[in-house]
Design an enzyme around this catalytic site. Structure first.
Site, PDB file in Angstrom:
ATOM      1  N   ALA A  79       1.701  10.603  19.345  1.00 51.83           N
ATOM      2  CA  ALA A  79       0.926   9.738  20.239  1.00 51.83           C
ATOM      3  C   ALA A  79      -0.300  10.494  20.754  1.00 51.83           C
ATOM      4  O   ALA A  79      -1.406   9.938  20.834  1.00 51.83           O
ATOM      5  CB  ALA A  79       1.786   9.256  21.393  1.00 51.83           C
ATOM      6  N   HIS A  80      -0.120  11.763  21.076  1.00 47.61           N
ATOM      7  CA  HIS A  80      -1.234  12.596  21.535  1.00 47.61           C
ATOM      8  C   HIS A  80      -2.288  12.722  20.436  1.00 47.61           C
ATOM      9  O   HIS A  80      -3.493  12.607  20.705  1.00 47.61           O
ATOM     10  CB  HIS A  80      -0.717  13.980  21.944  1.00 47.61           C
ATOM     11  CG  HIS A  80      -1.787  14.950  22.280  1.00 47.61           C
ATOM     12  ND1 HIS A  80      -2.610  14.818  23.376  1.00 47.61           N
ATOM     13  CD2 HIS A  80      -2.187  16.087  21.646  1.00 47.61           C
ATOM     14  CE1 HIS A  80      -3.461  15.832  23.409  1.00 47.61           C
ATOM     15  NE2 HIS A  80      -3.225  16.614  22.377  1.00 47.61           N
ATOM     16  N   ALA A  81      -1.853  12.942  19.217  1.00 46.06           N
ATOM     17  CA  ALA A  81      -2.785  13.092  18.097  1.00 46.06           C
ATOM     18  C   ALA A  81      -3.606  11.827  17.897  1.00 46.06           C
ATOM     19  O   ALA A  81      -4.833  11.881  17.719  1.00 46.06           O
ATOM     20  CB  ALA A  81      -2.024  13.437  16.815  1.00 46.06           C
ATOM     21  N   GLN A  84      -6.139  11.491  20.617  1.00 49.14           N
ATOM     22  CA  GLN A  84      -7.273  12.383  20.404  1.00 49.14           C
ATOM     23  C   GLN A  84      -8.257  11.797  19.385  1.00 49.14           C
ATOM     24  O   GLN A  84      -9.474  11.894  19.562  1.00 49.14           O
ATOM     25  CB  GLN A  84      -6.794  13.764  19.946  1.00 49.14           C
ATOM     26  CG  GLN A  84      -6.070  14.543  21.012  1.00 49.14           C
ATOM     27  CD  GLN A  84      -6.926  14.764  22.245  1.00 49.14           C
ATOM     28  OE1 GLN A  84      -8.030  15.294  22.159  1.00 49.14           O
ATOM     29  NE2 GLN A  84      -6.444  14.336  23.387  1.00 49.14           N
TER      30      GLN A  84
END
Length: 120
Positions: A79-81, A84
């Protein structure tokens, strides 16, 4: 909880690295444009685009694998990727608009200066 494979981790970190590189480079381009160095700003935008494309390819590979039936372990880092990558895309769009505004501002300032010189 299912563990991520090494390949999944590599793809995710490639995506994060590329997106971070893109965002940083887009921001450097903005700072150069603010200084009036549009040639360098254009070069930096091209470099940022290369990073962005690299991240997009990593993301597309993950989507393609899933489309082919390869299940991926979804974790917070994924989810972070993706966040970003979306942030890099938004940064690109905003920086492009701001650079266009700086160019317009500089052109108008030159015209005003020329008109003031004519009036003297």
């Amino acid at each position: 909880m299912a563990e991520m494979t090494e390949k999944e981790e590599e793809q995710i970190f490639e995506l994060i690295t590329a997106a971070g590189g893109a965002k940083s480079t887009f921001m450097e381009a903005l700072y150069k444009a603010k200084e009036g160095d549009y040639s360098e700003a254009d070069k930096l935008m091209e470099q940022g685009n290369a990073y962005f494309v690299q991240g997009h390819h990593a993301h597309a590979a993950m989507l393609e694998n899933e489309g082919n039936g390869v299940e991926m372990t979804v974790r917070l880092i994924l989810a972070h990727a993706e966040d970003q990558l979306m942030s890099a895309e938004l940064t690109k769009t905003m920086v492009e608009e701001l650079i266009a505004l700086y160019k317009t501002k500089d052109a108008l300032e030159k015209k005003v200066t020329a008109l003031e010189a004519e009036l003297k």
